[in-house]
Scaffold this active site. Structure first.
Site, mmCIF file in Angstrom:
data_model
loop_
_atom_site.group_PDB
_atom_site.id
_atom_site.type_symbol
_atom_site.label_atom_id
_atom_site.label_comp_id
_atom_site.label_asym_id
_atom_site.label_seq_id
_atom_site.Cartn_x
_atom_site.Cartn_y
_atom_site.Cartn_z
ATOM 1 N N ARG A 196 5.540 -12.918 9.960
ATOM 2 C CA ARG A 196 6.144 -11.595 9.778
ATOM 3 C C ARG A 196 7.574 -11.625 10.293
ATOM 4 N NH1 ARG A 196 2.565 -6.494 11.458
ATOM 5 N NH2 ARG A 196 4.669 -5.724 11.457
ATOM 6 N N GLU A 252 0.875 -1.177 0.000
ATOM 7 C CA GLU A 252 0.000 0.000 0.000
ATOM 8 C C GLU A 252 0.910 1.226 0.000
ATOM 9 O OE1 GLU A 252 -3.462 2.298 2.575
ATOM 10 O OE2 GLU A 252 -2.742 0.351 3.266
ATOM 11 N N LYS A 268 4.027 0.972 10.136
ATOM 12 C CA LYS A 268 4.085 2.196 9.328
ATOM 13 C C LYS A 268 3.572 3.401 10.109
ATOM 14 C CE LYS A 268 3.762 0.624 4.531
ATOM 15 N NZ LYS A 268 2.872 0.610 3.366
#
Length: 557
Positions: A262, A35, A272
């Site tokens: 992850r 994104e 983020k």
């Protein structure tokens, strides 16, 4: 052959099984779908390496797709930085695509779902919708609009698209199961009203698809065979599959979502939102600050693509999350830089050394190796003169036999030069040594082949000719945070754990060749550490960032 199968990671095994069950090799396709709402970080490198690595292994195309469904946070700056990072890591994508490419198709599919009674317009505020979902142990409450007439939802949805309603006044929800133990299936929102300009579509749309709706359908439109994502999306998989079932054509490939752990690295943050706070609150100088775990920050600090890929390979592809030690990352960087970094001489805490019996005004250019780890690295010449700089810590007036550097009455070899002996010192009013006076053995020149040059002394020091030295700013970077998991304590702001000494700038001197090195070129300041020239450098002020120390006791398992 059996041994080769055992070496497969679980994702590769899934792909092999799918091929054994009829998936054709030319149907395999992957994607990396960031994104564009921030810069990529160390956690993203795992997803990049997995997807593009599988593309290389199976000779399959990998799309770079931007999941740009939220105009509030997405910018072209982030798109550009992501492309630069992926390219820098050495990967090439097949197609550059955007979820926004599919807005019209997604809208048409949503209209069809309304017609089939599988979606409806809800006029309740988001807070009420969230409250009605309840929790996994308690059945949700159906919206009073859940069974509204199809024609009504169709009319309202079109008017939503046309911008007739205010933001937050209504949304389109999928009609699935309000008592499902999986909260994602409790009539998720598919569209919300957002009257914000989009970085690609401008003001054409007043409604935007939610991530879960757009993501899987984008995979389907691109005919991605394996949609690989991190474990946080595991409980989204049933919704991913449900959405696919609404549009799936059996003649096409149905994307398969699978999840991997992850990558969490100690002393680093990979949220983020929190990285944005670091930038916004000026805890760092920007997204590419060398203390940041962003790829751009790591690149600026002097990390190499090979070192990051090697780190990802050592971490491996796992199903369970764990905390990776930052020392492993440093080990991989150090290991690669040892092979590729040019050896240069710089002094970061200088003290002057005068060779009293070396002729005044004389200078020599001495040959020295560029990198002993590389056969073809060649040599260069460095200037030598009567007055030099050496590291302050390399000299002691008195020291025991375990001190192999310079002391009064003791001898050392100057790298690629001569054997010298310290004779006396000069101090200032505070007792600080300002100058070391020494003598040299004229016949001990390195590489000259004389008997004196072959004489063994215990220490070798790096140095810089004071006459030729160029001043440099040296930035010494330490960990940005003082604790391994700065965001582990929910009740404590992670900014409380910022290391106030995470960067120190010191003044030093370097050999003149450093004027001509390129920004980002890997260097080893001999006996000090690995460095790279920073983008802040100007002709009159050269800046070098420390990438990693020269040695560490850490050994990977």
């Amino acid at each position: 052959m059996e041994e080769e199968k055992k070496s497969l990671n679980f994702i590769e095994q899934i792909i092999e099984d799918d091929m054994a069950n009829g998936l054709k090799k030319d149907q395999i396709r992957f994607r990396f779908p960031p994104e564009p709402n921030g810069y990529l970080h160390i956690g993203h490198t795992k997803a990049i390496c997995i997807n593009f690595g599988l593309g290389e292994k199976y000779n399959a195309p990998v799309n770079l797709r931007f999941d740009d469904t939220n105009p509030e946070k997405e910018e072209q700056e982030f798109v550009d930085s992501i492309k630069k990072d992926v390219e820098w890591l050495g990967f090439k994508w097949d197609k550059e695509l955007y979820a926004s490419d599919y807005f019209q198709q997604l809208y048409e599919w949503a209209v069809q779902m309304i017609k089939e009674g599988k979606a409806y317009v809800d006029e309740q505020p988001s807070e009420v919708i969230t409250e009605q979902r309840k929790n996994p142990a308690e059945p949700g409450i159906e919206s009073p609009y859940r069974n509204r007439p199809v024609e009504e939802s169709l009319d309202l949805f079109e008017r939503m698209k046309n911008g007739e309603f205010e933001e937050g006044s209504m949304s389109l929800r999928a009609q699935i199961d309000m008592v499902s133990p999986n909260m994602n299936l409790r009539d998720p929102v598919m569209y919300r009203i957002l009257k914000r300009p989009h970085h690609r579509t401008g003001t054409a749309w007043k409604i935007y698809p939610m991530y879960d709706w757009a993501h899987g359908e984008s995979d389907y439109l691109e005919q991605v065979s394996h949609s690989l994502c991190s474990l946080e999306f595991e409980n989204h998989r049933p919704l991913y599959n449900w959405y696919l079932e609404q549009v799936y054509d059996e003649s096409k490939v149905a994307p398969k979502q699978r999840e991997f752990a992850r990558m969490n690295v100690s002393y680093m943050i990979t949220s983020k939102r929190k990285l944005q706070r670091l930038v916004a609150e000026k805890a760092v100088t920007g997204w590419d600050d060398p203390r940041m775990p962003t790829i751009s920050g790591m690149r600026r600090k002097g990390f190499t693509p090979a070192s990051i890929k090697n780190f990802i390979e050592k971490v491996g592809v796992a199903k369970r999350e764990n905390l990776i030690e930052i020392q492993l990352l440093d080990f991989c960087v150090r290991e690669d830089l040892n092979k590729v970094a040019k050896r240069v001489m710089a002094v970061v805490d200088p003290v002057k050394l005068v060779i009293e019996n070396y002729p005044e005004g004389k200078e020599e250019w001495l040959e020295t190796e560029n990198n002993p780890e590389q056969e073809n690295a060649g040599t260069r010449e460095v200037p030598f003169s009567r007055e030099l700089y050496i590291e302050r810590e390399d000299f002691k007036e008195e020291a025991n036999n375990k001190f192999f550097r310079l002391k009064l009455g003791g001898e050392v070899r100057l790298k690629s030069a001569y054997i010298i002996k310290a004779e006396r010192v000069e101090k200032d009013e505070n007792g600080e040594i300002t100058t070391i006076y020494a003598s040299y053995d004229e016949k001990s020149k390195s590489g000259s082949g004389t008997e004196e040059s072959l004489r063994k002394v215990k220490g070798t020091l790096h140095w810089v000719s004071a006459t030729h030295a160029i001043p440099v700013d040296v930035r010494i970077y330490e960990k940005l945070f003082t604790v391994e998991q700065p965001d582990a304590e929910k009740d404590v702001d992670f900014l409380n754990f910022i290391n106030p000494e995470s960067v120190t700038t010191i003044k030093g001197f370097a050999e003149p060749a450093l004027k001509d090195v390129a920004v980002g070129e890997p260097l080893q300041f001999q006996r000090i550490g690995y460095f790279t020239k920073d983008q802040d450098s100007t002709e009159s002020n050269l800046v070098f960032n420390r990438t990693v120390t020269l040695k560490d006791s850490y050994k990977p398992e």
